[in-house]
Design an enzyme around this catalytic site. Structure first.
Site, PDB file in Angstrom:
ATOM      1  N   GLY A  12       0.773  -1.206  -0.176  1.00 48.82           N
ATOM      2  CA  GLY A  12       0.037  -0.040   0.049  1.00 48.82           C
ATOM      3  C   GLY A  12       0.827   1.255  -0.146  1.00 48.82           C
ATOM      4  N   ILE A  14       1.556   3.630   2.206  1.00 53.81           N
ATOM      5  CA  ILE A  14       2.588   3.708   3.300  1.00 53.81           C
ATOM      6  C   ILE A  14       3.743   2.786   3.588  1.00 53.81           C
ATOM      7  CG2 ILE A  14       2.928   4.136   5.894  1.00 53.81           C
ATOM      8  CD1 ILE A  14       0.513   6.020   5.799  1.00 53.81           C
ATOM      9  N   CYS A  88       0.816  -2.540   9.281  1.00 57.38           N
ATOM     10  CA  CYS A  88       0.330  -1.299   8.556  1.00 57.38           C
ATOM     11  C   CYS A  88      -0.651  -1.605   7.923  1.00 57.38           C
ATOM     12  CB  CYS A  88       1.588  -0.996   7.655  1.00 57.38           C
ATOM     13  SG  CYS A  88       1.496   0.452   6.767  1.00 57.38           S
ATOM     14  N   ILE A  91      -7.974  -0.307   6.278  1.00 59.74           N
ATOM     15  CA  ILE A  91      -8.863   0.049   5.112  1.00 59.74           C
ATOM     16  C   ILE A  91      -9.819   0.945   5.991  1.00 59.74           C
ATOM     17  CG2 ILE A  91      -8.781  -2.307   4.086  1.00 59.74           C
ATOM     18  CD1 ILE A  91     -11.594  -2.926   5.721  1.00 59.74           C
ATOM     19  N   ASP A  94     -15.795   4.667   5.362  1.00 65.64           N
ATOM     20  CA  ASP A  94     -16.245   6.016   6.051  1.00 65.64           C
ATOM     21  C   ASP A  94     -17.687   6.054   5.904  1.00 65.64           C
ATOM     22  OD1 ASP A  94     -13.501   6.267   6.614  1.00 65.64           O
ATOM     23  OD2 ASP A  94     -13.377   7.911   5.505  1.00 65.64           O
ATOM     24  N   GLN A 147     -12.892  11.341  14.156  1.00 69.40           N
ATOM     25  CA  GLN A 147     -13.046  12.012  12.738  1.00 69.40           C
ATOM     26  C   GLN A 147     -14.609  11.862  12.373  1.00 69.40           C
ATOM     27  OE1 GLN A 147     -11.677  14.196  10.509  1.00 69.40           O
ATOM     28  NE2 GLN A 147     -13.220  13.838   9.419  1.00 69.40           N
ATOM     29  N   PHE A 148     -15.330  12.757  11.917  1.00 68.07           N
ATOM     30  CA  PHE A 148     -16.687  12.879  11.381  1.00 68.07           C
ATOM     31  C   PHE A 148     -16.628  11.718  10.355  1.00 68.07           C
ATOM     32  CE2 PHE A 148     -20.298  13.932   8.794  1.00 68.07           C
ATOM     33  CZ  PHE A 148     -21.206  14.605   9.627  1.00 68.07           C
ATOM     34  N   TYR A 153     -13.100   3.382  12.369  1.00 70.59           N
ATOM     35  CA  TYR A 153     -11.853   3.568  11.981  1.00 70.59           C
ATOM     36  C   TYR A 153     -11.062   4.039  13.169  1.00 70.59           C
ATOM     37  CZ  TYR A 153      -7.829   5.010   9.378  1.00 70.59           C
ATOM     38  OH  TYR A 153      -6.421   5.303   8.852  1.00 70.59           O
TER      39      TYR A 153
HETATM   40  N1  CAA Z   1     -18.424  18.289  10.954  1.00 69.37           N
HETATM   41  C1  CAA Z   1     -19.534  18.206  10.979  1.00 69.37           C
HETATM   42  N2  CAA Z   1     -20.562  18.268  10.003  1.00 69.37           N
HETATM   43  C2  CAA Z   1     -19.986  17.651   8.871  1.00 69.37           C
HETATM   44  C3  CAA Z   1     -18.791  17.199   8.678  1.00 69.37           C
HETATM   45  C4  CAA Z   1     -17.898  17.541   9.899  1.00 69.37           C
HETATM   46  N3  CAA Z   1     -16.496  17.288   9.575  1.00 69.37           N
HETATM   47  N4  CAA Z   1     -18.546  16.807   7.487  1.00 69.37           N
HETATM   48  C5  CAA Z   1     -20.149  16.724   6.963  1.00 69.37           C
HETATM   49  N5  CAA Z   1     -20.759  17.335   8.008  1.00 69.37           N
HETATM   50  C6  CAA Z   1     -22.009  17.248   7.752  1.00 69.37           C
HETATM   51  C7  CAA Z   1     -22.664  17.712   6.311  1.00 69.37           C
HETATM   52  O1  CAA Z   1     -22.484  19.244   6.344  1.00 69.37           O
HETATM   53  C8  CAA Z   1     -23.910  17.464   6.101  1.00 69.37           C
HETATM   54  O2  CAA Z   1     -24.840  18.147   7.012  1.00 69.37           O
HETATM   55  P1  CAA Z   1     -26.338  18.381   6.210  1.00 69.37           P
HETATM   56  O3  CAA Z   1     -26.966  17.058   6.348  1.00 69.37           O
HETATM   57  O4  CAA Z   1     -27.094  19.159   7.661  1.00 69.37           O
HETATM   58  O5  CAA Z   1     -26.506  18.907   5.082  1.00 69.37           O
HETATM   59  C9  CAA Z   1     -23.985  16.041   6.636  1.00 69.37           C
HETATM   60  O6  CAA Z   1     -22.752  16.299   7.596  1.00 69.37           O
HETATM   61  C10 CAA Z   1     -23.901  14.962   5.587  1.00 69.37           C
HETATM   62  O7  CAA Z   1     -24.071  13.713   6.069  1.00 69.37           O
HETATM   63  P2  CAA Z   1     -24.282  12.461   5.506  1.00 69.37           P
HETATM   64  O8  CAA Z   1     -24.327  11.236   6.097  1.00 69.37           O
HETATM   65  O9  CAA Z   1     -25.195  12.907   3.969  1.00 69.37           O
HETATM   66  O10 CAA Z   1     -22.652  12.256   4.921  1.00 69.37           O
HETATM   67  P3  CAA Z   1     -22.051  11.937   3.630  1.00 69.37           P
HETATM   68  O11 CAA Z   1     -22.487  10.614   3.268  1.00 69.37           O
HETATM   69  O12 CAA Z   1     -22.174  13.147   2.632  1.00 69.37           O
HETATM   70  O13 CAA Z   1     -20.602  11.856   3.687  1.00 69.37           O
HETATM   71  C11 CAA Z   1     -18.461  10.716   4.562  1.00 69.37           C
HETATM   72  C12 CAA Z   1     -20.102  11.170   4.979  1.00 69.37           C
HETATM   73  C13 CAA Z   1     -18.175  10.181   3.527  1.00 69.37           C
HETATM   74  C14 CAA Z   1     -18.237  10.201   5.854  1.00 69.37           C
HETATM   75  C15 CAA Z   1     -17.856  12.440   4.681  1.00 69.37           C
HETATM   76  O14 CAA Z   1     -18.158  13.117   5.640  1.00 69.37           O
HETATM   77  C16 CAA Z   1     -16.191  12.167   4.596  1.00 69.37           C
HETATM   78  O15 CAA Z   1     -15.670  11.703   3.710  1.00 69.37           O
HETATM   79  N6  CAA Z   1     -15.598  12.550   5.919  1.00 69.37           N
HETATM   80  C17 CAA Z   1     -14.155  12.591   5.947  1.00 69.37           C
HETATM   81  C18 CAA Z   1     -13.549  11.162   6.663  1.00 69.37           C
HETATM   82  C19 CAA Z   1     -12.472  11.113   6.555  1.00 69.37           C
HETATM   83  O16 CAA Z   1     -11.613  12.158   7.105  1.00 69.37           O
HETATM   84  N7  CAA Z   1     -11.430   9.968   6.237  1.00 69.37           N
HETATM   85  C20 CAA Z   1     -10.327  10.056   6.151  1.00 69.37           C
HETATM   86  C21 CAA Z   1      -9.996   9.066   5.204  1.00 69.37           C
HETATM   87  S1  CAA Z   1      -8.111   8.813   4.937  1.00 69.37           S
HETATM   88  C22 CAA Z   1      -7.819   8.046   6.475  1.00 69.37           C
HETATM   89  O17 CAA Z   1      -8.684   7.611   7.061  1.00 69.37           O
HETATM   90  C23 CAA Z   1      -6.119   7.834   6.768  1.00 69.37           C
HETATM   91  C24 CAA Z   1      -6.069   8.718   8.033  1.00 69.37           C
HETATM   92  O18 CAA Z   1      -5.587   7.756   8.925  1.00 69.37           O
HETATM   93  C25 CAA Z   1      -6.014  10.065   8.201  1.00 69.37           C
END
Ligand code: CAA
Length: 246
Positions: A12, A14, A88, A91, A94, A147-148, A153
């Site tokens: 992968g 990293i 490491c 998955i 989210d 994390q939202f 995870y």
């Molecule tokens: N804080 C507060 N509210 C939030 C938000 C946040 N960070 N992000 C989204 N919202 C809100 C939106 O504004 C929306 O509000 P309304 O319904 O009032 O319009 C609502 O949440 C959306 O909710 P849904 O259930 O419809 O969400 P979605 O399906 O559109 O998306 C998600 C959900 C896919 C989880 C998306 O929020 C997302 O991708 N979040 C980031 C997750 C993330 O950081 N993943 C990291 C991946 S990489 C990794 O994991 C490596 C590592 O170790 C760092």
């Protein structure tokens, strides 16, 4: 210093940087991949060979204790005992919690957390007996701060560090160190898979205003794997561009 290192999730984003770094330091590195990635692993090995590195790849599902036992016995028979283990493999699934199904929870807990038991259990006693070992668990900033959309995870990644701190105490008097590395947002396929708007807003919130590079994580892992880090155990090293300061 020619210790044998096993890197799970080794092909992968990293994982690759960690394999390359440890191999360049002269270690025998074995990369683990998922059984579904065997074809990708072949081109991965060719890419490493083009860089002058020979890195064997062994397929095993880290979510399966039995498959991990088989993998480690095969490595021991072919190369010798594992001195350095980098957990490491990871998955994401989210989902906001209201949309999270048991399958999303179980997949992430099995691959990101249960794997750490499944693999480490296979090498632990040998490390204690030989009086040397390095276990490095790749967690995440999101295990430290939540994390939202990542209840599954973040729970798994926070669990890894509880595991680290406990094993660090069991290994301390035997020359075996156990540490966590918590990367922030790193340029890999995992972070690229995020919605672009979400990704950009996350980058804007990082004090360094950029994602990290896999090599920046690998450098820390190499240090924790080295003899020089002998007095560091139970630590959680954050590599996150200032996103979270603990
Ligand atoms: N804080 C507060 N509210 C939030 C938000 C946040 N960070 N992000 C989204 N919202 C809100 C939106 O504004 C929306 O509000 P309304 O319904 O009032 O319009 C609502 O949440 C959306 O909710 P849904 O259930 O419809 O969400 P979605 O399906 O559109 O998306 C998600 C959900 C896919 C989880 C998306 O929020 C997302 O991708 N979040 C980031 C997750 C993330 O950081 N993943 C990291 C991946 S990489 C990794 O994991 C490596 C590592 O170790 C760092």
């Amino acid at each position: 210093m020619a210790h044998i290192a096993l890197v799970t999730g080794g092909i992968g984003g990293i994982g690759t940087a960690i394999c390359v770094r440890l191999a360049r330091e002269g270690r025998t590195v074995i990369a683990n991949c998922h059984p579904s990635e065997v074809e990708a692993a072949e081109s991965w090995q060719q890419a490493r060979a083009a860089e002058g590195l020979t890195i064997p790849v062994i397929a095993a599902d880290v979510a399966s204790f039995a498959d991990c036992a088989r993998m480690v016995r095969e490595i021991e028979a072919q190369f010798g005992p594992v001195d350095i283990l980098v957990n490491c493999a990871g998955i994401t699934r989210d989902k906001t919690f209201k949309k999270m199904e048991p399958s999303h929870w179980e997949a992430v807990i099995n691959v990101n957390l249960n794997s750490v038991f499944n693999v480490t259990r296979q090498v632990w006693e040998g490390m204690l007996e030989r009086g040397f070992g390095r276990i490095i668990n790749i967690s995440s900033v999101n295990g430290q701060r939540g994390q939202f959309g990542q209840a599954n995870y973040a729970a798994a990644k926070a669990g890894m560090h509880g595991f680290t701190m406990s094993l660090a105490q069991e290994g301390a008097a035997k020359g075996v160190t156990v540490n966590t590395v918590s990367p922030g947002y790193i340029e890999t396929a995992m972070t690229l898979a995020m919605d672009e708007g979400v990704r950009n807003s996350i980058i804007n919130g990082i004090p360094m205003r950029r994602m990290g590079r896999p090599e920046e994580v690998a450098a820390a892992v190499a240090f924790l794997a080295s003899d020089e880090s002998a007095y560091i155990t139970g630590a959680n090293l954050q590599i996150n561009g200032g996103l979270f300061m603990h």
